[in-house]
Design a protein around this motif. Structure first.
Motif, mmCIF file in Angstrom:
data_model
loop_
_atom_site.group_PDB
_atom_site.id
_atom_site.type_symbol
_atom_site.label_atom_id
_atom_site.label_comp_id
_atom_site.label_asym_id
_atom_site.label_seq_id
_atom_site.Cartn_x
_atom_site.Cartn_y
_atom_site.Cartn_z
ATOM 1 N N THR A 126 42.839 7.925 12.609
ATOM 2 C CA THR A 126 42.020 8.895 12.372
ATOM 3 C C THR A 126 42.169 10.192 12.511
ATOM 4 O O THR A 126 43.489 10.423 13.007
ATOM 5 N N TRP A 128 40.803 14.646 11.640
ATOM 6 C CA TRP A 128 40.063 15.391 11.068
ATOM 7 C C TRP A 128 40.813 16.604 10.236
ATOM 8 O O TRP A 128 41.784 16.987 10.417
ATOM 9 N N ALA A 132 42.353 14.433 8.245
ATOM 10 C CA ALA A 132 41.779 13.015 7.586
ATOM 11 C C ALA A 132 42.392 12.669 6.299
ATOM 12 O O ALA A 132 42.583 11.705 5.801
ATOM 13 N N CYS A 150 39.297 6.225 10.048
ATOM 14 C CA CYS A 150 38.016 7.222 10.004
ATOM 15 C C CYS A 150 38.479 8.497 9.981
ATOM 16 O O CYS A 150 38.747 9.157 10.802
ATOM 17 N N THR A 152 37.573 12.247 8.977
ATOM 18 C CA THR A 152 36.341 13.080 9.294
ATOM 19 C C THR A 152 36.617 14.657 8.839
ATOM 20 O O THR A 152 37.682 15.034 8.907
ATOM 21 N N MET A 278 33.546 10.260 7.149
ATOM 22 C CA MET A 278 32.541 11.294 7.834
ATOM 23 C C MET A 278 32.513 12.509 7.506
ATOM 24 O O MET A 278 33.257 13.315 8.406
ATOM 25 N N PHE A 306 28.017 13.733 9.393
ATOM 26 C CA PHE A 306 27.647 14.500 10.417
ATOM 27 C C PHE A 306 26.256 15.288 10.110
ATOM 28 O O PHE A 306 26.486 16.116 8.952
ATOM 29 N N GLY A 315 33.403 17.927 12.379
ATOM 30 C CA GLY A 315 34.233 16.968 12.339
ATOM 31 C C GLY A 315 35.261 16.551 13.342
ATOM 32 O O GLY A 315 35.654 15.535 13.304
ATOM 33 N N GLY A 316 35.442 17.408 14.272
ATOM 34 C CA GLY A 316 36.544 17.077 15.051
ATOM 35 C C GLY A 316 36.913 18.205 16.204
ATOM 36 O O GLY A 316 37.939 18.253 16.899
ATOM 37 N N ASP A 323 28.053 15.999 18.248
ATOM 38 C CA ASP A 323 28.846 15.613 17.269
ATOM 39 C C ASP A 323 29.971 14.784 17.893
ATOM 40 O O ASP A 323 30.447 13.791 17.106
ATOM 41 N N LEU A 327 30.864 10.924 16.592
ATOM 42 C CA LEU A 327 32.217 10.583 16.144
ATOM 43 C C LEU A 327 32.763 9.439 17.309
ATOM 44 O O LEU A 327 33.266 8.405 16.735
#
Length: 337
Positions: A126, A128, A132, A150, A152, A278, A306, A315-316, A323, A327
Motif C-alpha cells: 500500500t 499514497w 500508489a 491498496c 491511494t 482509492m 475518498f 489519500g494519505g 479520511d 483508509l
C-alpha cells in the motif's frame, strides 16, 4: 545514529541503461516476521518523503498493527536515504544522477524482501501518491507474490496532464539562478519555496480553499498556510533529489517493461491481487476517472474513492480524521480476506 537499516545492492543496471554503483536501499521494519513469513506488509514512500513521514499509520490497534504484522518501509530512490543525488559519489552525483524508474525501485525492493528476509508472499502492499504508483507496479511485476494492494491517490501510469503539472513544479524549482543546473553548493532556497507555492494550488481542492479549511489545520491565514506548510515542506529537501523523484514519477507506467511491452491494459489484467483502489473524489491530478479505467481492467479490484475536500491529500496525509478512518477500514478489509 540512524533508526533505519541499509541494504547494499551492489552495482545496479537501471532500466534506462545507466549503472548505479554501490547502490543502497534504506528501509525500516516494524513488528516481527512470523515463522511461516505470512504476515508481511509493504508500506511505500511518496514524493519528498521518507519512512519518517509514513510511520504514523503503524500503531497497535490500527489496521497496520506491528503486534500482528511485519511491516517494511523501503525508501524510494532519490529521497535522500536510499541512493540519491545528495548522497551518491561521482560520476552520478548531483545533476548527473540517472533516471531511476518505478520498475527499478520495485526490482530492488523485491531483492530486499527475498534476499534479506526470504519473503515469498506479501499480505498487503500500500501507499499514497508516488507510493500508489509503486503499489500498482508491485501487483503487476510480481502478481503471484502479492495478495492484496491498496493504492491511494495515485495511478498505474502517469497521465499526460499529470506530466504537465509536474513540469510546472520542476520549472519553478530549476528557474532559480542558484540551482546552477543542479551543480549548486548551497540549496536554491528561492526555487524550493517557489516549488512549494506552485504545489499549493494542486495538493488540495478548490473547495478546501473556498471553505478556508487551512484554518482548521492550525494556520492563521491563507498566506500562513502557503508559507508554513507548503514552502516549509520543500525548504527541508534537497533540490536535485526533488528533480530525480519528479522524473521517476513522470516516467511511471506499469506496462513499460519486458513483461508487457507497453500494453497497459494487459498489465492491469495481470494484477491478481485483491485490490481496493482509492482516489480522491476531487484530486486535481489523479482524478477518479483514471482510477475507474484501471479498476475496470483489473480482475479483482474495487473502486472506493475518498469523499473529501482535501483533494489529493485525502489519500494519505493524515490531516483529516474521517479520511484516516476510511483508509484504515479498507486496509482492515484487505487484511481480513
Amino acid at each position: 545514529m540512524s533508526d533505519y537499516e541499509t541494504f547494499e545492492l551492489g552495482d545496479v543496471v537501471l532500466q534506462k541503461g545507466a549503472t548505479l554503483r554501490n547502490a543502497k536501499l534504506a528501509y525500516k521494519t516494524f513488528g516481527t516476521l512470523n515463522a511461516d513469513k505470512s504476515n508481511v506488509i509493504v508500506l511505500l514512500t511518496y514524493m519528498a518523503s521518507t519512512h519518517y513521514d509514513n510511520q504514523w499509520v503503524i500503531r497497535e490497534g490500527s489496521a497496520l498493527d506491528p503486534s500482528k504484522y511485519f511491516i517494511i518501509i523501503p525508501n524510494i530512490f532519490g529521497n535522500g536515504l536510499s541512493s540519491s543525488p545528495s548522497n551518491t559519489p561521482p560520476p552520478y552525483n548531483k545533476a548527473r544522477f540517472p533516471l531511476v524508474t518505478y520498475y527499478d525501485n520495485i526490482k530492488c525492493q523485491h531483492r530486499l524482501l527475498t534476499e534479506r528476509f526470504g519473503i515469498e508472499r506479501i499480505r498487503l502492499v500500500t501507499g499514497w501518491s508516488m507510493a500508489a504508483a509503486q503499489t500498482f507496479h508491485w501487483g503487476a511485476l510480481f502478481p503471484d507474490m502479492v495478495q492484496a494492494i491498496c493504492p491511494t491517490a495515485g495511478s498505474a501510469r502517469t497521465a499526460p496532464h499529470n506530466y504537465v503539472m509536474l513540469e510546472g513544479v520542476k520549472a519553478a524549482l530549476t528557474a532559480d539562478d542558484a540551482f546552477k543546473d543542479g551543480w549548486y553548493d548551497v540549496q536554491p532556497a528561492k526555487g524550493l519555496r517557489a516549488m512549494g507555492r506552485v504545489y499549493a494550488g494542486w495538493g488540495f481542492s478548490q473547495d478546501f480553499y473556498r471553505q478556508k479549511e487551512y484554518l482548521n489545520l492550525g494556520f492563521s491565514s491563507l498566506e500562513d498556510f502557503i508559507v508554513a506548510f507548503w514552502e516549509q515542506w520543500f525548504n527541508l529537501r534537497d533540490a536535485n533529489n526533488m528533480v530525480v523523484m519528479i522524473r521517476t514519477w513522470q516516467a511511471g507506467d506499469i506496462s513499460d517493461n519486458e513483461l508487457y511491452h507497453g500494453d497497459f491494459v494487459r498489465a492491469l489484467g495481470a494484477i491478481k491481487a485483491r485490490a481496493i483502489v482509492m482516489p480522491g473524489n476531487c484530486d486535481l491530478y489523479f482524478p477518479p476517472e483514471d482510477s475507474a479505467f484501471e479498476v475496470a481492467h483489473m480482475p479483482n479490484a474495487e473502486l472506493r474513492p475518498f469523499i473529501s475536500n482535501h483533494g489529493h491529500f485525502a489519500g494519505g496525509s493524515g490531516l483529516r480524521e474521517a479520511d484516516v478512518r476510511f483508509l484504515d477500514d479498507a486496509w482492515r478489509e484487505l487484511l481480513a480476506d
